[in-house]
Motif scaffolding. Structure first.
Motif, PDB file in Angstrom:
ATOM      1  N   THR A  53      11.753  16.933  -2.256  1.00  0.00           N
ATOM      2  CA  THR A  53      10.419  16.091  -1.661  1.00  0.00           C
ATOM      3  C   THR A  53       9.134  16.868  -2.263  1.00  0.00           C
ATOM      4  O   THR A  53       8.989  18.150  -1.776  1.00  0.00           O
ATOM      5  CB  THR A  53      10.326  15.876  -0.288  1.00  0.00           C
ATOM      6  OG1 THR A  53      11.798  15.431   0.078  1.00  0.00           O
ATOM      7  CG2 THR A  53       9.418  14.909  -0.045  1.00  0.00           C
ATOM      8  N   CYS A  54       8.275  16.528  -3.217  1.00  0.00           N
ATOM      9  CA  CYS A  54       7.267  17.049  -3.836  1.00  0.00           C
ATOM     10  C   CYS A  54       6.130  17.139  -2.945  1.00  0.00           C
ATOM     11  O   CYS A  54       5.512  18.199  -3.125  1.00  0.00           O
ATOM     12  CB  CYS A  54       7.090  16.400  -5.016  1.00  0.00           C
ATOM     13  SG  CYS A  54       8.300  16.439  -6.499  1.00  0.00           S
ATOM     14  N   THR A  55       5.930  16.058  -2.085  1.00  0.00           N
ATOM     15  CA  THR A  55       4.666  16.286  -1.211  1.00  0.00           C
ATOM     16  C   THR A  55       5.084  16.100   0.098  1.00  0.00           C
ATOM     17  O   THR A  55       6.057  15.520   0.645  1.00  0.00           O
ATOM     18  CB  THR A  55       3.720  15.300  -1.576  1.00  0.00           C
ATOM     19  OG1 THR A  55       4.071  13.886  -1.172  1.00  0.00           O
ATOM     20  CG2 THR A  55       3.471  15.282  -3.137  1.00  0.00           C
ATOM     21  N   GLY A  56       4.069  16.493   1.063  1.00  0.00           N
ATOM     22  CA  GLY A  56       4.227  16.131   2.628  1.00  0.00           C
ATOM     23  C   GLY A  56       4.156  14.694   3.072  1.00  0.00           C
ATOM     24  O   GLY A  56       4.437  14.344   4.416  1.00  0.00           O
ATOM     25  N   GLY A  57       3.513  13.817   2.202  1.00  0.00           N
ATOM     26  CA  GLY A  57       3.186  12.543   2.435  1.00  0.00           C
ATOM     27  C   GLY A  57       2.072  12.516   3.539  1.00  0.00           C
ATOM     28  O   GLY A  57       2.000  11.407   4.340  1.00  0.00           O
ATOM     29  N   GLU A  58       1.381  13.535   3.724  1.00  0.00           N
ATOM     30  CA  GLU A  58       0.353  13.622   4.734  1.00  0.00           C
ATOM     31  C   GLU A  58      -1.035  12.526   4.526  1.00  0.00           C
ATOM     32  O   GLU A  58      -1.599  12.418   5.409  1.00  0.00           O
ATOM     33  CB  GLU A  58      -0.359  15.023   4.716  1.00  0.00           C
ATOM     34  CG  GLU A  58      -0.565  15.774   3.533  1.00  0.00           C
ATOM     35  CD  GLU A  58       0.726  16.197   2.795  1.00  0.00           C
ATOM     36  OE1 GLU A  58       1.019  17.541   3.175  1.00  0.00           O
ATOM     37  OE2 GLU A  58       1.109  15.775   1.903  1.00  0.00           O
ATOM     38  N   ARG A  59      -1.202  12.009   3.332  1.00  0.00           N
ATOM     39  CA  ARG A  59      -2.099  10.961   3.232  1.00  0.00           C
ATOM     40  C   ARG A  59      -1.606   9.464   3.387  1.00  0.00           C
ATOM     41  O   ARG A  59      -2.415   8.766   3.186  1.00  0.00           O
ATOM     42  CB  ARG A  59      -2.698  11.179   1.989  1.00  0.00           C
ATOM     43  CG  ARG A  59      -3.611  12.425   1.956  1.00  0.00           C
ATOM     44  CD  ARG A  59      -4.557  12.426   0.807  1.00  0.00           C
ATOM     45  NE  ARG A  59      -5.912  13.513   0.832  1.00  0.00           N
ATOM     46  CZ  ARG A  59      -5.596  14.598   0.195  1.00  0.00           C
ATOM     47  NH1 ARG A  59      -4.623  14.813  -0.487  1.00  0.00           N
ATOM     48  NH2 ARG A  59      -6.553  15.539   0.287  1.00  0.00           N
ATOM     49  N   GLY A  60      -0.342   9.617   3.621  1.00  0.00           N
ATOM     50  CA  GLY A  60       0.258   8.326   4.069  1.00  0.00           C
ATOM     51  C   GLY A  60      -0.347   7.422   5.136  1.00  0.00           C
ATOM     52  O   GLY A  60      -0.899   7.952   6.063  1.00  0.00           O
ATOM     53  N   ASP A  61      -0.527   6.107   5.214  1.00  0.00           N
ATOM     54  CA  ASP A  61      -0.805   5.353   6.412  1.00  0.00           C
ATOM     55  C   ASP A  61       0.336   5.100   7.215  1.00  0.00           C
ATOM     56  O   ASP A  61       1.460   5.136   6.696  1.00  0.00           O
ATOM     57  CB  ASP A  61      -1.730   4.026   5.925  1.00  0.00           C
ATOM     58  CG  ASP A  61      -2.863   4.347   5.043  1.00  0.00           C
ATOM     59  OD1 ASP A  61      -3.444   5.378   5.400  1.00  0.00           O
ATOM     60  OD2 ASP A  61      -3.148   3.753   3.948  1.00  0.00           O
ATOM     61  N   ILE A  62      -0.146   4.643   8.553  1.00  0.00           N
ATOM     62  CA  ILE A  62       1.113   4.181   9.442  1.00  0.00           C
ATOM     63  C   ILE A  62       1.242   2.669   8.785  1.00  0.00           C
ATOM     64  O   ILE A  62       0.412   1.844   9.158  1.00  0.00           O
ATOM     65  CB  ILE A  62       0.538   4.038  10.913  1.00  0.00           C
ATOM     66  CG1 ILE A  62       0.222   5.673  11.290  1.00  0.00           C
ATOM     67  CG2 ILE A  62       1.591   3.442  11.863  1.00  0.00           C
ATOM     68  CD1 ILE A  62       1.490   6.511  11.356  1.00  0.00           C
ATOM     69  N   LEU A  63       2.288   2.310   8.438  1.00  0.00           N
ATOM     70  CA  LEU A  63       2.685   1.059   7.750  1.00  0.00           C
ATOM     71  C   LEU A  63       3.521   0.066   8.675  1.00  0.00           C
ATOM     72  O   LEU A  63       3.746  -1.021   8.310  1.00  0.00           O
ATOM     73  CB  LEU A  63       3.392   1.258   6.523  1.00  0.00           C
ATOM     74  CG  LEU A  63       2.515   2.052   5.391  1.00  0.00           C
ATOM     75  CD1 LEU A  63       3.398   2.136   3.978  1.00  0.00           C
ATOM     76  CD2 LEU A  63       1.216   1.304   5.051  1.00  0.00           C
ATOM     77  N   ASN A  64       4.292   0.781   9.702  1.00  0.00           N
ATOM     78  CA  ASN A  64       4.888  -0.113  10.664  1.00  0.00           C
ATOM     79  C   ASN A  64       4.003  -0.473  11.608  1.00  0.00           C
ATOM     80  O   ASN A  64       3.440   0.384  12.445  1.00  0.00           O
ATOM     81  CB  ASN A  64       5.999   0.880  11.350  1.00  0.00           C
ATOM     82  CG  ASN A  64       6.846   0.135  12.313  1.00  0.00           C
ATOM     83  OD1 ASN A  64       6.591  -1.124  12.384  1.00  0.00           O
ATOM     84  ND2 ASN A  64       7.852   0.953  12.877  1.00  0.00           N
ATOM     85  N   PRO A  65       3.665  -1.716  11.860  1.00  0.00           N
ATOM     86  CA  PRO A  65       2.747  -2.283  12.879  1.00  0.00           C
ATOM     87  C   PRO A  65       3.124  -2.055  14.277  1.00  0.00           C
ATOM     88  O   PRO A  65       2.309  -1.869  15.280  1.00  0.00           O
ATOM     89  CB  PRO A  65       2.739  -3.650  12.632  1.00  0.00           C
ATOM     90  CG  PRO A  65       3.775  -4.165  11.766  1.00  0.00           C
ATOM     91  CD  PRO A  65       4.148  -2.919  10.983  1.00  0.00           C
ATOM     92  N   SER A  66       4.632  -1.747  14.467  1.00  0.00           N
ATOM     93  CA  SER A  66       5.045  -1.576  15.904  1.00  0.00           C
ATOM     94  C   SER A  66       4.879  -0.305  16.126  1.00  0.00           C
ATOM     95  O   SER A  66       5.498   0.300  17.371  1.00  0.00           O
ATOM     96  CB  SER A  66       6.331  -2.113  16.088  1.00  0.00           C
ATOM     97  OG  SER A  66       7.593  -1.552  15.044  1.00  0.00           O
ATOM     98  N   PHE A  67       4.532   0.857  15.319  1.00  0.00           N
ATOM     99  CA  PHE A  67       4.695   2.167  15.693  1.00  0.00           C
ATOM    100  C   PHE A  67       3.481   2.729  16.458  1.00  0.00           C
ATOM    101  O   PHE A  67       3.936   3.589  17.464  1.00  0.00           O
ATOM    102  CB  PHE A  67       4.411   3.126  14.292  1.00  0.00           C
ATOM    103  CG  PHE A  67       4.802   4.516  14.484  1.00  0.00           C
ATOM    104  CD1 PHE A  67       6.054   5.078  14.395  1.00  0.00           C
ATOM    105  CD2 PHE A  67       3.627   5.250  14.343  1.00  0.00           C
ATOM    106  CE1 PHE A  67       6.066   6.416  14.487  1.00  0.00           C
ATOM    107  CE2 PHE A  67       3.788   6.583  14.620  1.00  0.00           C
ATOM    108  CZ  PHE A  67       4.915   7.129  14.591  1.00  0.00           C
ATOM    109  N   GLY A  68       2.366   2.052  16.533  1.00  0.00           N
ATOM    110  CA  GLY A  68       1.233   2.703  17.176  1.00  0.00           C
ATOM    111  C   GLY A  68       0.365   3.207  16.457  1.00  0.00           C
ATOM    112  O   GLY A  68       0.246   3.239  15.302  1.00  0.00           O
ATOM    113  N   GLN A  69      -0.768   4.021  17.005  1.00  0.00           N
ATOM    114  CA  GLN A  69      -1.851   4.406  16.195  1.00  0.00           C
ATOM    115  C   GLN A  69      -1.432   5.810  15.297  1.00  0.00           C
ATOM    116  O   GLN A  69      -1.718   5.653  14.191  1.00  0.00           O
ATOM    117  CB  GLN A  69      -2.737   5.042  17.328  1.00  0.00           C
ATOM    118  CG  GLN A  69      -4.174   5.510  16.604  1.00  0.00           C
ATOM    119  CD  GLN A  69      -5.205   5.781  17.686  1.00  0.00           C
ATOM    120  OE1 GLN A  69      -5.051   6.352  18.661  1.00  0.00           O
ATOM    121  NE2 GLN A  69      -6.440   5.654  16.991  1.00  0.00           N
ATOM    122  N   GLY A  70      -0.596   6.502  15.879  1.00  0.00           N
ATOM    123  CA  GLY A  70      -0.119   7.748  15.104  1.00  0.00           C
ATOM    124  C   GLY A  70      -1.160   8.730  14.978  1.00  0.00           C
ATOM    125  O   GLY A  70      -2.315   8.620  15.349  1.00  0.00           O
TER     126      GLY A  70
END
Length: 315
Positions: A53-70
């Motif tokens: 896995t090349c990157t940590g995905g640290e700039r990803g958004d929360i894309l699951n609406p049921s997940f909460g704020q994160g």
């Protein structure tokens, strides 16, 4: 600059040689949406499968609406996505290694804003490829999979992922390149493949199957859009039968809870219908250092015989 790799360090096999597959991805969750059932199948069959896995995905958004704020900061998101990646790897039965670069995010706007300083998409190629070259030399894969030159879609990290995987495939076997004191010996993988999971052929096939079953397709706007018609169809050389491993793929997707909505796009197709009309994952054989006949149904076609006779590398 890459951080030191985390997770288990690949070790050289002792005794009879084992088939090895390296799947190179841009972000955590890509391994679960692209070629996931294939890696689950090969792992279940005894192949040593490693996800890079090349990157940590640290700039990803929360894309699951049921997940909460994160998490609201980069470090918190990085930690969350590492936890999710570990759960996904367990679901697939594979090992995983972080290459250590920082997610570029996906800047949008007109004019398009620049990528954040220090992000993966801006790292010079030789610097970006160096840790992957070393990983190839340590793990010694017979087969490498990644994205085509477009990245599969135009995310800067996906395009860079292709570039570093392509570079590592060609450079890892050359003792004069990427030399490092104490590093592993050169190793040349035998085959390089591009994933084709989001081909328009697959999307249209599933769309028409949904319509034929009297169900609402999630792909209608995509199939009819102008942008979809402009997506080039690349050559498919290899179809790997994987329908029985869709449950493992789905479990890996769900493990990325901040990114994947269990009620969303990835789960809109009934699995029995998907298994009936699209029971495989497709690949494009980009390069092979062993003879093989196309089309194929096995990423290790032409490799198994060499490994069985102890000639597992083209180095």
């Amino acid at each position: 600059m890459a951080e030191p790799t985390a997770g288990p360090t690949p070790v050289r096999e002792q005794g009879p040689e084992r088939l090895r597959l390296l799947a190179v991805h841009a972000h955590p969750d890509d391994e679960s949406s692209k070629g996931a059932a294939t890696t689950a199948r090969y792992a279940a069959e005894g192949v040593d499968v490693l996800v890079a896995t090349c990157t940590g995905g640290e700039r990803g958004d929360i894309l699951n609406p049921s997940f909460g704020q994160g998490p609201q900061d980069v470090e918190g998101m990085r930690a969350l996505r590492r936890e999710e990646m570990a759960a996904a790897a367990r679901a697939l039965g594979v090992r995983q290694q972080w290459i250590g670069f920082v997610d570029s995010g996906l800047p949008e706007g007109d004019p398009l804003p620049p990528l954040p300083e220090g992000s993966f998409g801006l790292v010079p190629l030789e610097e970006a490829a160096a840790p992957l070259v070393e990983l190839v030399r340590e793990f010694r894969p017979h087969v490498v999979t990644t994205y085509d030159p477009s990245g599969g879609y135009p995310h800067p990290d996906h395009v860079m992922c292709h570039r570093v995987a392509y570079e590592a495939f060609h450079a890892a076997g050359d003792p004069e390149r990427y030399r490092r004191d104490g590093g592993a010996a050169p190793w040349s993988p035998l085959k390089l493949y591009y994933n084709h999971d989001f081909s328009m052929n697959r999307i249209r096939t599933l769309h028409e199957a949904m319509q034929g079953a009297g169900l609402e397709s999630p792909f209608g706007d995509w199939v009819e859009s102008r942008s979809a018609r402009e997506i080039p169809e690349r050559e498919v050389t290899t179809r790997v039968e994987v329908a029985r491993y869709y449950p493992q793929r789905d479990a890996a997707l769900v493990a990325h809870a901040s990114q994947i909505d269990p009620e969303g796009f990835f789960f809109a197709i009934p699995r029995d219908l998907e298994a009936q009309v699209w029971p495989f994952e497709e690949y494009e054989l980009a390069e092979s250092r062993v003879p093989t006949e196309l089309p194929e149904d096995d990423l290790f076609a032409g490799v198994r015989e060499l490994v069985a006779t102890g000639s597992g590398s083209a180095a």
